[in-house]
Scaffold this active site. Sequence first.
Site, PDB file in Angstrom:
ATOM      1  N   GLY A   1       0.864 -10.183   4.326  1.00 18.10           N
ATOM      2  CA  GLY A   1       1.923  -9.469   5.052  1.00 18.10           C
ATOM      3  C   GLY A   1       1.504  -9.199   6.479  1.00 18.10           C
ATOM      4  O   GLY A   1       1.266 -10.128   7.262  1.00 18.10           O
ATOM      5  N   VAL A   2       1.348  -7.930   6.823  1.00 22.88           N
ATOM      6  CA  VAL A   2       1.017  -7.549   8.203  1.00 22.88           C
ATOM      7  C   VAL A   2      -0.366  -8.028   8.638  1.00 22.88           C
ATOM      8  O   VAL A   2      -0.653  -8.032   9.832  1.00 22.88           O
ATOM      9  CB  VAL A   2       1.154  -6.020   8.442  1.00 22.88           C
ATOM     10  CG1 VAL A   2       2.580  -5.571   8.232  1.00 22.88           C
ATOM     11  CG2 VAL A   2       0.200  -5.237   7.557  1.00 22.88           C
TER      12      VAL A   2
ATOM     13  N   ASP B   1       0.832  -1.202   0.000  1.00 23.42           N
ATOM     14  CA  ASP B   1       0.000   0.000   0.000  1.00 23.42           C
ATOM     15  C   ASP B   1       0.870   1.257   0.000  1.00 23.42           C
ATOM     16  O   ASP B   1       0.696   2.158  -0.824  1.00 23.42           O
ATOM     17  CB  ASP B   1      -0.927  -0.027   1.222  1.00 23.42           C
ATOM     18  CG  ASP B   1      -2.003   1.051   1.206  1.00 23.42           C
ATOM     19  OD1 ASP B   1      -2.289   1.615   0.141  1.00 23.42           O
ATOM     20  OD2 ASP B   1      -2.568   1.301   2.279  1.00 23.42           O
TER      21      ASP B   1
END
Length: 177
Positions: free
Chosen positions: A127-128, A38
């Site tokens: 990912g996170v 992002d």
Amino acid sequence: MTAISEKIHVVQGDITRVTVDAIVNAANNGLLGGGGVDGAIHRAGGSEILEECKKIREKQGGCPTGEAVITTAGRLNAKYVIHTVGPVWQGGKHQEAQLLRNCYQNVLQLADQYHVETIAFPNISTGVYHFPKPLAADISAEEVSSYLNEHKQSKINKVLFVCFDEENYRLLLEKTN
């Protein structure tokens, strides 16, 4: 190799450097950029993307998980960025798999509405957001293949899965071959 799989390609690299009609952004609900892919898309694409995201926020208050919105691509080598909000993994008991499926379905529908022929996906939620990579690979390959198979009139003729890391690359390569 079927006609559908000939449209799907897996590469390892930086999604901000590919040339396609639309780049998919693994966004957050606020649409204001962030970390990971992002942040990279917002930095590479420039302020035009953020300005359009702010307009979307004013109009509808952001983007719910599983949904998708579209903006300009700014300085990226694309016409559009399609922002989708993947689910945060919570052990699989909060419809995370269905929400991730919704991401792919909604992105592809929006791409067709905008006559996108080539599209690049990152690894959404791996990912996170800690979505298990093997399950995410299954879902992404299944949803893209199903969509292309069920929507013969779709203008989408090339789908790139752009994997930043080796593990996602290997998993998706297995699923699409």
